[in-house]
Design a protein around this motif. Structure first.
Motif, PDB file in Angstrom:
ATOM      1  N   ALA A   5       0.843  -1.191   0.000  1.00  0.00           N
ATOM      2  CA  ALA A   5       0.000   0.000   0.000  1.00  0.00           C
ATOM      3  C   ALA A   5       0.880   1.244   0.000  1.00  0.00           C
ATOM      4  O   ALA A   5       1.786   1.368   0.825  1.00  0.00           O
ATOM      5  CB  ALA A   5      -0.915  -0.013   1.225  1.00  0.00           C
ATOM      6  N   LEU A   6       0.617   2.135  -0.923  1.00  0.00           N
ATOM      7  CA  LEU A   6       1.420   3.343  -1.052  1.00  0.00           C
ATOM      8  C   LEU A   6       0.719   4.509  -0.361  1.00  0.00           C
ATOM      9  O   LEU A   6      -0.516   4.624  -0.407  1.00  0.00           O
ATOM     10  CB  LEU A   6       1.656   3.677  -2.528  1.00  0.00           C
ATOM     11  CG  LEU A   6       2.412   2.614  -3.326  1.00  0.00           C
ATOM     12  CD1 LEU A   6       2.499   3.015  -4.795  1.00  0.00           C
ATOM     13  CD2 LEU A   6       3.798   2.385  -2.759  1.00  0.00           C
ATOM     14  N   PRO A   7       1.482   5.400   0.253  1.00  0.00           N
ATOM     15  CA  PRO A   7       0.860   6.553   0.923  1.00  0.00           C
ATOM     16  C   PRO A   7       0.234   7.513  -0.091  1.00  0.00           C
ATOM     17  O   PRO A   7       0.664   7.583  -1.246  1.00  0.00           O
ATOM     18  CB  PRO A   7       2.033   7.205   1.664  1.00  0.00           C
ATOM     19  CG  PRO A   7       3.244   6.792   0.888  1.00  0.00           C
ATOM     20  CD  PRO A   7       2.949   5.412   0.381  1.00  0.00           C
ATOM     21  N   ARG A   8      -0.768   8.229   0.350  1.00  0.00           N
ATOM     22  CA  ARG A   8      -1.435   9.176  -0.548  1.00  0.00           C
ATOM     23  C   ARG A   8      -0.495  10.298  -0.961  1.00  0.00           C
ATOM     24  O   ARG A   8      -0.534  10.777  -2.097  1.00  0.00           O
ATOM     25  CB  ARG A   8      -2.667   9.746   0.165  1.00  0.00           C
ATOM     26  CG  ARG A   8      -3.515  10.644  -0.715  1.00  0.00           C
ATOM     27  CD  ARG A   8      -4.779  11.049  -0.003  1.00  0.00           C
ATOM     28  NE  ARG A   8      -5.623  11.891  -0.845  1.00  0.00           N
ATOM     29  CZ  ARG A   8      -6.758  12.435  -0.441  1.00  0.00           C
ATOM     30  NH1 ARG A   8      -7.185  12.199   0.802  1.00  0.00           N
ATOM     31  NH2 ARG A   8      -7.471  13.191  -1.246  1.00  0.00           N
ATOM     32  N   PHE A   9       0.361  10.717  -0.021  1.00  0.00           N
ATOM     33  CA  PHE A   9       1.319  11.779  -0.307  1.00  0.00           C
ATOM     34  C   PHE A   9       2.725  11.234  -0.032  1.00  0.00           C
ATOM     35  O   PHE A   9       3.159  11.185   1.119  1.00  0.00           O
ATOM     36  CB  PHE A   9       1.052  13.014   0.560  1.00  0.00           C
ATOM     37  CG  PHE A   9      -0.342  13.558   0.397  1.00  0.00           C
ATOM     38  CD1 PHE A   9      -0.690  14.252  -0.754  1.00  0.00           C
ATOM     39  CD2 PHE A   9      -1.308  13.361   1.381  1.00  0.00           C
ATOM     40  CE1 PHE A   9      -1.975  14.756  -0.921  1.00  0.00           C
ATOM     41  CE2 PHE A   9      -2.590  13.855   1.223  1.00  0.00           C
ATOM     42  CZ  PHE A   9      -2.925  14.554   0.068  1.00  0.00           C
ATOM     43  N   PRO A  10       3.455  10.775  -1.066  1.00  0.00           N
ATOM     44  CA  PRO A  10       4.782  10.188  -0.873  1.00  0.00           C
ATOM     45  C   PRO A  10       5.753  11.168  -0.212  1.00  0.00           C
ATOM     46  O   PRO A  10       5.672  12.388  -0.415  1.00  0.00           O
ATOM     47  CB  PRO A  10       5.225   9.852  -2.305  1.00  0.00           C
ATOM     48  CG  PRO A  10       3.960   9.785  -3.085  1.00  0.00           C
ATOM     49  CD  PRO A  10       3.037  10.772  -2.464  1.00  0.00           C
ATOM     50  N   ASP A  11       6.653  10.612   0.577  1.00  0.00           N
ATOM     51  CA  ASP A  11       7.675  11.404   1.260  1.00  0.00           C
ATOM     52  C   ASP A  11       8.778  11.764   0.270  1.00  0.00           C
ATOM     53  O   ASP A  11       9.495  10.880  -0.202  1.00  0.00           O
ATOM     54  CB  ASP A  11       8.245  10.592   2.430  1.00  0.00           C
ATOM     55  CG  ASP A  11       9.268  11.388   3.234  1.00  0.00           C
ATOM     56  OD1 ASP A  11       9.566  12.533   2.854  1.00  0.00           O
ATOM     57  OD2 ASP A  11       9.778  10.837   4.231  1.00  0.00           O
ATOM     58  N   PRO A  12       8.954  13.043  -0.060  1.00  0.00           N
ATOM     59  CA  PRO A  12       9.979  13.414  -1.054  1.00  0.00           C
ATOM     60  C   PRO A  12      11.400  13.176  -0.578  1.00  0.00           C
ATOM     61  O   PRO A  12      12.320  13.090  -1.386  1.00  0.00           O
ATOM     62  CB  PRO A  12       9.711  14.907  -1.287  1.00  0.00           C
ATOM     63  CG  PRO A  12       9.035  15.377  -0.030  1.00  0.00           C
ATOM     64  CD  PRO A  12       8.223  14.219   0.439  1.00  0.00           C
ATOM     65  N   THR A  13      11.596  13.020   0.744  1.00  0.00           N
ATOM     66  CA  THR A  13      12.959  12.842   1.257  1.00  0.00           C
ATOM     67  C   THR A  13      13.501  11.458   0.970  1.00  0.00           C
ATOM     68  O   THR A  13      14.694  11.206   1.133  1.00  0.00           O
ATOM     69  CB  THR A  13      12.996  13.088   2.779  1.00  0.00           C
ATOM     70  OG1 THR A  13      12.166  12.113   3.424  1.00  0.00           O
ATOM     71  CG2 THR A  13      12.489  14.483   3.108  1.00  0.00           C
ATOM     72  N   THR A  14      12.632  10.536   0.551  1.00  0.00           N
ATOM     73  CA  THR A  14      13.098   9.173   0.279  1.00  0.00           C
ATOM     74  C   THR A  14      13.599   9.009  -1.150  1.00  0.00           C
ATOM     75  O   THR A  14      14.022   7.924  -1.533  1.00  0.00           O
ATOM     76  CB  THR A  14      11.963   8.163   0.515  1.00  0.00           C
ATOM     77  OG1 THR A  14      10.875   8.457  -0.387  1.00  0.00           O
ATOM     78  CG2 THR A  14      11.450   8.244   1.952  1.00  0.00           C
ATOM     79  N   GLN A  15      13.537  10.050  -1.958  1.00  0.00           N
ATOM     80  CA  GLN A  15      13.961   9.958  -3.346  1.00  0.00           C
ATOM     81  C   GLN A  15      15.486   9.989  -3.444  1.00  0.00           C
ATOM     82  O   GLN A  15      16.166  10.684  -2.673  1.00  0.00           O
ATOM     83  CB  GLN A  15      13.366  11.113  -4.156  1.00  0.00           C
ATOM     84  CG  GLN A  15      11.848  11.183  -4.078  1.00  0.00           C
ATOM     85  CD  GLN A  15      11.199   9.927  -4.601  1.00  0.00           C
ATOM     86  OE1 GLN A  15      11.545   9.443  -5.678  1.00  0.00           O
ATOM     87  NE2 GLN A  15      10.266   9.375  -3.834  1.00  0.00           N
ATOM     88  N   HIS A  16      16.028   9.243  -4.390  1.00  0.00           N
ATOM     89  CA  HIS A  16      17.466   9.204  -4.607  1.00  0.00           C
ATOM     90  C   HIS A  16      17.796   9.703  -6.004  1.00  0.00           C
ATOM     91  O   HIS A  16      16.970   9.611  -6.925  1.00  0.00           O
ATOM     92  CB  HIS A  16      18.009   7.782  -4.436  1.00  0.00           C
ATOM     93  CG  HIS A  16      17.930   7.285  -3.027  1.00  0.00           C
ATOM     94  ND1 HIS A  16      18.828   7.644  -2.057  1.00  0.00           N
ATOM     95  CD2 HIS A  16      17.032   6.460  -2.416  1.00  0.00           C
ATOM     96  CE1 HIS A  16      18.514   7.049  -0.916  1.00  0.00           C
ATOM     97  NE2 HIS A  16      17.423   6.331  -1.104  1.00  0.00           N
TER      98      HIS A  16
END
Length: 615
Positions: A529-540
């Motif tokens: 299940a994916l969050p409705r608003f993804p955490d941008p800090t997890t992007q690489h």
């Protein structure tokens, strides 16, 4: 007579031996490393002893500590299982010298056969010493142990030294012995073996053949007995060679003689002086408990003159916590649930709720089906795997089902190159397209009132997002005035927190839904299940190399520093997990802009190891 037996091993094989001991009225002793303190084999034993070790990987290689544990626990016998010290003659001697009964062959027989180099010399076969272009391809192989560890196929002379180094490291970690040798590599042959059982009175049984050709990284995945399609003459030759090998070293107990069969000829590979992982298929066909037979032979009982008669066919599949679509990467995490339908044997070292760690082999279980014919056994096993409940890390379950049903396997035309040819097609994602909708509806029922999303006027549908087989899927549905749900093109017959029934084009399908945090299991489909608003800090950043598994950085390419030019596919570093080394390669041609990994460093899944800026 044995009253108490220690198993110098862990996991599935320890549990397997304990099961027979209980049936024979023998008390059991388990040894465990620190990570295995709460492992199933430690929980089910009558007595447990902790083994201190410098690292979890070497704990079960400390023969001196295991002997002390046996004496301290009052055991009078030791069973080595398979792997670890099972083919270590010095350990067998230490057990005997301590006054304990060794459930295995004499140390001299182990020395003669457990080292593959010495075994070949005994049979007049010599390894390659000076490899030339004409010898390629060749196989670098550990002299001790098995299970595919310490084994490398070499197709270019330039790679030989590096592959020998990697093979030595794996062999040392797995078996405590870094000796390797080189032999010709026979491609696309069949891996055939003969089960041997010998007593101390001169009787040697050849208990049929097994075909173990379906392998990944030279480790068996699917095995069966008897090996299909062998001529009577070839079978007789295999039996004769196996019995002669056993008699040549005064063998006693259970053992296996392995061959590679190609073009109607049998090439001797090795003799394993221990119980094999795949022994259950032989037990099923011959109606024999090989562990009980090992114990009785060790106690001095004589075998009957002739072995029991073979009946029917048996097939075994090894269920691994690994991702075949991504270089067989081992997986870790909690095994929430593991069950198979009745009528199929399941040997495992895990129970629901156990953690799968990084230190040991990723095999979760072995499922075995027995039936009057090969076709029935194969179909029975494939169906059982399809109906099995496996909630936890990614596994090779889908690969096993597809392999069993593949035309090459069902027609018994498989060989050791099976996965080299068919891996892409066997691992192509094929999730049920309606699994995300079923997950969303079950979630909606679980999390609140069935009327919570209903509006008096038409409104936007409810949306849920999931990751399925590496792809993101979004599903939409609406709450109805009657308290149910509706979705385009689908009739929702029933929905609650655990069961959803959908009808598409007049066909109804049931979906059992189970959730553990953000992991959702819909029948055999695993979703996140994916969050409705993804955490941008997890992007690489593009070109980031993330650890695909928890493990230890064992090596970084010599001379590799920030600013170094690298080529796509070039190995940059090596991670060791579950006793196997895994290459981490450059994703593109470019420049190394970051290098965070250093030898000896412990990393977790998703750790940033390096960054390559593409050019």
């Amino acid at each position: 007579m044995i009253s108490s037996l220690l198993v110098a091993n862990r996991g599935e094989i320890a549990c397997r031996v304990f099961r027979t001991c209980r049936e024979l009225g023998i008390r059991t002793v388990a040894v465990h490393s620190d990570p295995d303190e709460n492992a199933r084999h430690a929980r089910v034993a009558d007595t447990t002893v902790r083994l201190p070790g410098a690292t979890p990987a070497d704990t079960y290689l400390r023969g001196d500590l295991i002997v002390k544990a046996a004496l301290a626990a009052g055991a009078d016998a030791v069973h080595p299982g398979y792997g670890f010290l099972s083919e270590n003659a010095d350990f067998a001697r230490a057990v005997r010298d301590a006054g304990l009964l060794w459930i295995g062959p004499p140390p001299g027989a182990i020395e003669a056969m457990a080292s593959k180099t010495r075994a070949k010399e005994l049979l007049g076969l010599m390894p390659l010493h000076d490899v030339t272009e004409a010898d390629l391809p060749v196989l670098v192989k550990a002299a001790a142990g098995g299970g595919g560890r310490g084994m490398r196929v070499v197709r270019r002379l330039a790679d030989l030294d590096a592959e020998r180094t990697a093979a030595r490291a794996e062999a040392l970690a797995a078996f405590g012995d870094d000796e390797v040798f080189t032999e010709p590599y026979i491609e696309d042959g069949r891996h055939i073996e003969v089960q041997i059982l010998a007593d101390t009175h001169g009787t040697v049984w050849a208990l049929g053949t097994r075909d173990c050709s379906l392998q990944r990284r030279h480790q068996k995945v699917i095995e069966e007995a008897p090996a299909p399609g062998l001529t009577d003459a070839l079978t007789a030759e295999l039996y004769d060679t196996a019995v002669r090998a056993a008699r040549a070293v005064d063998y006693t107990g259970a053992g296996t003689v392995e061959f590679l069969v190609a073009d109607g000829r049998a090439h001797f590979l090795e003799m394993n002086t221990r119980l094999q992982v795949e022994h259950p298929v032989t037990e099923a066909v011959f109606g024999i408990d090989l562990v009980a037979a090992q114990i009785r032979v060790a106690e001095g009982e004589a075998l009957e003159a002739d072995p029991p008669r073979a009946r029917g066919h048996a097939v075994e599949a090894r269920l691994y916590a690994e991702d075949p679509a991504h270089d067989w990467a081992p997986q870790t995490g909690t095994l929430h649930r593991l069950t198979v339908p009745s009528g199929v044997r399941l040997d495992t070292g895990y129970t629901d709720g156990d953690d799968i760690g990084v230190h040991y082999d990723p095999m979760l279980a072995k499922a075995v089906a027995h039936a009057p014919t090969r076709a029935e056994a194969v179909r029975k096993l494939a169906d059982a795997l399809e109906r099995a409940t496996i909630h936890g890390p990614v596994t090779n379950r889908d690969l096993l089902i597809r392999s069993l049903l593949h035309a090459e396997f069902t027609s018994a035309h498989m060989d050791t190159g099976f996965y080299d040819r068919h891996l892409d097609e066997l691992t192509a994602p094929a999730p049920d397209p309606y699994a995300p909708l079923a997950a969303a509806l079950a979630d909606a029922c679980t999390r609140g009132s069935r009327f919570g999303g209903w509006r008096n006027l038409p409104s936007q549908p409810q949306t849920k997002r999931y990751a399925v087989a590496g792809e993101k899927r979004e599903v939409r549905y609406r709450h109805t005035r009657a308290g149910g749900f509706e979705a385009d093109g689908v009739r929702i017959v029933h929905a609650d927190g655990g069961l959803v029934v959908l009808e598409v084009d007049g066909v109804r399908r049931k979906y059992e839904v189970t959730r553990y945090g953000d992991q959702v299991y819909v029948n055999t489909t695993r979703l996140t299940a994916l969050p409705r608003f993804p955490d941008p800090t997890t992007q690489h950043a593009p070109g980031s190399l993330l650890a695909p598994m928890p493990g230890t950085v064992v090596r970084v390419t010599e001379g590799l520093t920030v600013g170094t030019a690298v080529a796509a596919g070039q190995p940059l570093l090596w991670l060791e997990a579950m006793k196997m080394q895994h290459e981490i390669k450059a994703p593109a041609t470019g420049t190394l802009s970051a290098l965070n990994a250093v030898p000896g460093q412990q990393v977790t899944v998703g750790s940033l190891l390096a960054v390559v800026e593409a050019t």
